[in-house]
Design a protein around this motif. Structure first.
Motif, PDB file in Angstrom:
ATOM      1  N   CYS A   6      -0.734  53.128  -9.947  1.00 47.39           N
ATOM      2  CA  CYS A   6      -1.900  52.244  -9.919  1.00 47.39           C
ATOM      3  C   CYS A   6      -1.402  50.799  -9.913  1.00 47.39           C
ATOM      4  O   CYS A   6      -0.745  50.356 -10.859  1.00 47.39           O
ATOM      5  CB  CYS A   6      -2.793  52.492 -11.131  1.00 47.39           C
ATOM      6  N   VAL A   7      -1.704  50.091  -8.833  1.00 46.83           N
ATOM      7  CA  VAL A   7      -1.288  48.698  -8.677  1.00 46.83           C
ATOM      8  C   VAL A   7      -2.468  47.806  -9.061  1.00 46.83           C
ATOM      9  O   VAL A   7      -3.528  47.874  -8.441  1.00 46.83           O
ATOM     10  CB  VAL A   7      -0.855  48.404  -7.230  1.00 46.83           C
ATOM     11  N   VAL A   8      -2.292  46.985 -10.082  1.00 42.97           N
ATOM     12  CA  VAL A   8      -3.368  46.154 -10.611  1.00 42.97           C
ATOM     13  C   VAL A   8      -3.118  44.704 -10.202  1.00 42.97           C
ATOM     14  O   VAL A   8      -2.069  44.131 -10.527  1.00 42.97           O
ATOM     15  CB  VAL A   8      -3.458  46.273 -12.145  1.00 42.97           C
ATOM     16  N   VAL A   9      -4.100  44.120  -9.505  1.00 42.34           N
ATOM     17  CA  VAL A   9      -3.961  42.758  -8.994  1.00 42.34           C
ATOM     18  C   VAL A   9      -5.163  41.930  -9.436  1.00 42.34           C
ATOM     19  O   VAL A   9      -6.264  42.098  -8.904  1.00 42.34           O
ATOM     20  CB  VAL A   9      -3.867  42.733  -7.452  1.00 42.34           C
ATOM     21  N   PRO A  10      -5.000  41.049 -10.420  1.00 38.93           N
ATOM     22  CA  PRO A  10      -6.093  40.125 -10.751  1.00 38.93           C
ATOM     23  C   PRO A  10      -6.149  39.033  -9.687  1.00 38.93           C
ATOM     24  O   PRO A  10      -5.142  38.372  -9.412  1.00 38.93           O
ATOM     25  CB  PRO A  10      -5.670  39.565 -12.114  1.00 38.93           C
ATOM     26  N   THR A  11      -7.303  38.849  -9.060  1.00 36.89           N
ATOM     27  CA  THR A  11      -7.346  37.910  -7.940  1.00 36.89           C
ATOM     28  C   THR A  11      -8.719  37.279  -7.786  1.00 36.89           C
ATOM     29  O   THR A  11      -9.742  37.943  -7.953  1.00 36.89           O
ATOM     30  CB  THR A  11      -6.958  38.609  -6.621  1.00 36.89           C
ATOM     31  N   ILE A  12      -8.719  36.001  -7.490  1.00 37.00           N
ATOM     32  CA  ILE A  12      -9.953  35.333  -7.074  1.00 37.00           C
ATOM     33  C   ILE A  12      -9.744  34.589  -5.761  1.00 37.00           C
ATOM     34  O   ILE A  12     -10.689  34.065  -5.195  1.00 37.00           O
ATOM     35  CB  ILE A  12     -10.471  34.345  -8.146  1.00 37.00           C
ATOM     36  N   ARG A  13      -8.499  34.558  -5.266  1.00 35.68           N
ATOM     37  CA  ARG A  13      -8.218  33.763  -4.068  1.00 35.68           C
ATOM     38  C   ARG A  13      -7.399  34.520  -3.034  1.00 35.68           C
ATOM     39  O   ARG A  13      -7.903  34.892  -1.981  1.00 35.68           O
ATOM     40  CB  ARG A  13      -7.468  32.470  -4.453  1.00 35.68           C
ATOM     41  N   LEU A  39      -8.081  45.935  -7.299  1.00 37.26           N
ATOM     42  CA  LEU A  39      -8.265  44.492  -7.251  1.00 37.26           C
ATOM     43  C   LEU A  39      -9.324  44.110  -8.281  1.00 37.26           C
ATOM     44  O   LEU A  39     -10.479  44.546  -8.187  1.00 37.26           O
ATOM     45  CB  LEU A  39      -8.687  44.051  -5.850  1.00 37.26           C
ATOM     46  N   VAL A  40      -8.930  43.315  -9.263  1.00 33.90           N
ATOM     47  CA  VAL A  40      -9.820  42.920 -10.360  1.00 33.90           C
ATOM     48  C   VAL A  40     -10.245  41.477 -10.105  1.00 33.90           C
ATOM     49  O   VAL A  40      -9.417  40.565 -10.101  1.00 33.90           O
ATOM     50  CB  VAL A  40      -9.113  43.054 -11.720  1.00 33.90           C
ATOM     51  N   THR A  41     -11.548  41.268  -9.898  1.00 31.39           N
ATOM     52  CA  THR A  41     -12.012  39.974  -9.423  1.00 31.39           C
ATOM     53  C   THR A  41     -13.332  39.593 -10.089  1.00 31.39           C
ATOM     54  O   THR A  41     -13.708  40.163 -11.123  1.00 31.39           O
ATOM     55  CB  THR A  41     -12.120  40.005  -7.879  1.00 31.39           C
ATOM     56  N   GLU A  42     -14.045  38.643  -9.508  1.00 33.39           N
ATOM     57  CA  GLU A  42     -15.285  38.137 -10.090  1.00 33.39           C
ATOM     58  C   GLU A  42     -16.446  38.306  -9.109  1.00 33.39           C
ATOM     59  O   GLU A  42     -16.243  38.472  -7.904  1.00 33.39           O
ATOM     60  CB  GLU A  42     -15.132  36.656 -10.454  1.00 33.39           C
TER      61      GLU A  42
END
Length: 385
Positions: A6-13, A39-42
């Motif tokens: 599981c690849v976890v990437v916090p990203t907003i851009r 992809l963890v985003t808003e």
């Protein structure tokens, strides 16, 4: 092959950076079917574009903005623990840990920051997975301050200390040796270009844009190493792989969204907890390769400084507190519970913002409760007659 990573990437851009990681995998023959990319985003971000990118690359995954996370909490009956993942914070990587815990098919996790790129010299995913299974000899490092500077290999040239390294542990005397690895549970890759520094050190380096005048390149790194038992090191989550088993002791701390306005220590403090647990249980954290290229966007250094200052004194003492507890535990959860209780129940009034330690300890206790809830048997829903 079913995904086991599981690849976890916090990203907003810059979620498009993942295309470079997928290209790296293809070039090195790594099977992308092994990956599930989270992809963890808003809510205000381009979730449709993120989903389209994964679909275009043919990589399994999911996108979770705040609304989707709330739905997931409800579906998994853990709404009461939603506060564990802070709003608008890099520490939302903890959602990825919860997601992994609810899906036992994932044996490994990988954290990637969206301002990084892989280097062609390494099979990024392959090297991390290989590291987690290594049993060969590597350099072991210790110092008279009980802290290892992960940039020690060329520190005489660049003089850098990474974000989270205690100021009181600087100017240490370093000793190195060679020993066999002991059950590697985390693989920390380091970074070329913009080093991971805190705001005070960035200012001392003469940079007002949140980066650094001093940059790192390949010549600053010389292979993998481990910090000896009883020694601590900074763990940065921008380029990191880990085994599923560590999740109970790897909560990414509740930064930014708190009344003390403490920020930017989420991965640093979680790394301190993980190192203590690893030492107690006879495990290793391997640091070095694969390197990534860190292209931190320019931003006012004083913004980072304002986020870090409320926690600077606490960072000097956290490791001393956890170093004294949990030594008789035989599980990650057991060590983590001992550290959580010490912080939650302690009197930290001598420190500026000492109550934040109590707050962190209470969140750590709730983290273990949440993990138990995620794996608890659920009552069957009666069928409609």
């Amino acid at each position: 092959m079913e995904p086991d990573i599981c690849v976890v990437v916090p990203t907003i851009r810059e979620y498009e950076c993942m295309r470079s990681y997928f290209h790296n995998a293809r070039e090195h023959g790594f099977d992308l079917d092994r990956l599930f990319v989270l992809l963890v985003t808003e809510d205000f971000c381009d979730t449709e574009g993120m989903e389209a990118m994964l679909d275009d690359e043919g990589v399994a995954g999911a996108v979770f903005d705040e609304s989707a996370r709330d739905e997931w909490y409800a579906e998994n009956e853990i709404e009461e623990f939603s506060h564990l993942v802070p709003a608008a914070s890099h520490a939302q990587t903890s959602f990825g840990l919860l997601y992994m815990w609810a899906h036992p098919e994932y044996d490994y996790g990988v954290f990637i920051d969206d301002d990084t790129l892989p280097h062609d010299e390494w099979d990024f995913f392959g090297r991390h997975v290989e590291n987690l299974h290594r049993e060969d000899e590597v350099e072991s490092v210790s110092s008279d301050e009980q802290w290892v500077n992960v940039l020690y290999q060329n520190v005489d040239e660049h003089g850098l200390y990474p974000r989270g390294y205690p100021y009181s542990a600087m100017d240490e005397t370093v000793e190195t040796d060679i020993r066999d690895l002991r059950d590697v549970v985390a693989s920390q890759g380091l970074w070329t270009n913009v080093p991971d520094l805190d705001a005070v050190r960035i200012l001392m380096d003469g940079d007002l844009e949140g980066q650094a005048q001093t940059r790192t390149d390949f010549d600053d790194f010389d292979g993998d190493f481990v910090a000896e038992p009883g020694q601590y090191l900074t763990v940065c989550s921008m380029n990191l792989a880990f085994k599923r088993e560590v999740i109970p002791a790897f909560y990414q701390l509740p930064m930014d969204d708190n009344e003390w306005e403490v920020g930017r220590f989420d991965d640093i403090w979680s790394g301190v907890f993980l190192k203590r647990a690893a030492d107690v249980l006879g495990k290793d954290i391997l640091t070095g390769y694969p390197l990534c290229e860190h292209n931190k966007a320019a931003r006012p250094t004083f913004d980072d400084l304002n986020n870090e200052v409320p926690g600077l004194e606490l960072n000097e003492h956290l490791w001393e507190i956890v170093d004294e507890v949990g030594g008789d535990a035989d599980t990650y959860a057991g060590v983590f519970e001992a550290m959580a209780d010490a912080l939650a129940d302690g009197d930290w009034s001598d420190y500026r913002n000492g109550d934040f330690f109590n707050y962190v300890g209470e969140h750590m206790q709730a983290w273990l409760e949440c993990l138990d809830q995620l794996t608890a048997p659920r009552a069957a829903v009666p069928a409609d007659d």
